[in-house]
Design an enzyme around this catalytic site. Structure first.
Site: not given
Length: 342
Positions: A111, A194, A197
């Site tokens: 991240k 994947k 959103k």
């Protein structure tokens, strides 16, 4: 009864991957466990969130639990920031956990990326807060996906170290609850990516708030390929899809995997059902099952999102119940650590 704790981050626009990977499993656990399902808004702010949007996203996750079938009377639904025990125990665990342990956490590296020095300290100690989420309620079991296994291992280490450091038998060592191989839900437009959103195309994903017509439309437009559906020769001896087959026809196997997941079937059974058929016929069957299972849930989520006062009341009542469960645990913790609490 054994107790489960699990949560979902309120990052907005929940999609089919979130439902099949986590929320559907929550519903299935209700009969066998005492369940605490959290909207982990404190975890969400480890990266920047728009404050107004965070409120809406928190309600969306709560609505998804309710629409999917979690019973708020029998189990607890709440948002993390309403119960102070999470922050209090999280700080104590910051002092129990070790930097070497956190340095091994691969999710922080993923991240933070190249901007590691600019990442928030909250993102770095995220796993300690996750341990506090679980252990504040002495949860015995935690449903985990592939990306959370390492964090649960850290939770177990923290529980053991706390008990040893303070010579107490306070925290249980929680067990992972694994639901077999997770279905990889990929983009409806590009089977190599994947479902997300953040994809600019709304047709790349089925969201949990899509109604029946929207679900049908997205499946109709989903990318497939012109070839016929193969048989079991694309699977290994364990029934797992061969990597070469997935890479060669990513969109085809994504749709077949979604059909299998929605029907609770193994991929080998789906291939046996549709072998030799084209995707025009297959999409009709996929649409039928998706509309039946997802359409009513999407409509219910929209209704709940329009009834903010009800969703807020569920979260408040759940937070009150959660706080009562955590209160005696925190008293034990404060006594063990040596905090003066007259």
């Amino acid at each position: 009864m054994k107790r489960i704790f699990s949560g979902v981050q309120p990052t907005g626009n929940l999609h089919l991957g979130n439902y099949l990977g986590a929320i559907r499993n929550f519903v299935r656990l209700q009969d066998d466990y005492e369940c605490i399902f959290c909207v982990v808004d404190m975890h969400a702010i480890t990266v920047w969130q728009d404050p107004k949007q965070l409120i809406d996203n928190t309600r969306e996750v709560a609505a998804s639990y309710l629409a999917a079938g979690v019973d708020p009377e029998k189990h607890i639904i709440f948002n993390q920031s309403q119960v102070s025990a999470h922050a209090e125990l999280g700080w104590i665990f910051n002092c129990v956990s070790r930097i070497g342990w956190l340095n091994r956490m691969t999710q922080f590296k993923d991240k933070a990326g190249k901007n590691r020095e600019k990442a928030s300290t909250g993102l770095y100690v995220y796993p300690n807060l996750m341990a506090a989420d679980i252990l504040a309620y002495k949860a015995t079991h935690v449903p985990v996906g592939e990306d959370q296994k390492q964090h649960l291992e850290l939770t177990r280490d923290i529980a053991i170290k706390f008990n040893n450091d303070f010579n107490v038998d306070l925290f249980p060592v929680p067990e992972p609850l694994i639901f077999g191989a997770a279905t990889r839900i990929m983009s409806l437009r590009d089977g190599s990516k994947k479902m997300s959103k953040s994809d600019p195309s709304d047709y790349s994903r089925i969201t949990m708030m899509d109604d029946a017509d929207t679900v049908a439309k997205k499946i109709k437009k989903a990318t497939s390929d012109p070839h016929l559906i193969p048989g079991a020769e694309v699977l290994d001896e364990n029934g797992k899809l061969l990597d070469d087959a997935r890479k060669e026809r990513p969109e085809a196997f994504n749709l077949l995997s979604i059909y299998a997941a929605l029907n609770d079937k193994e991929l080998v059974d789906v291939l046996g059902e549709f072998e030799g058929k084209g995707f025009a016929d297959f999409k009709k069957s996929l649409t039928e099952v998706a509309v039946t299972k997802l359409g009513p849930m999407g409509s219910e989520m929209k209704r709940l999102m329009d009834d903010k006062s009800y969703v807020d009341s569920v979260l408040k009542q759940g937070a009150d119940r959660a706080a009562k469960l955590a209160e005696p645990v925190m008293k034990e913790v404060f006594d063990a650590v040596g905090f003066l609490r007259p």
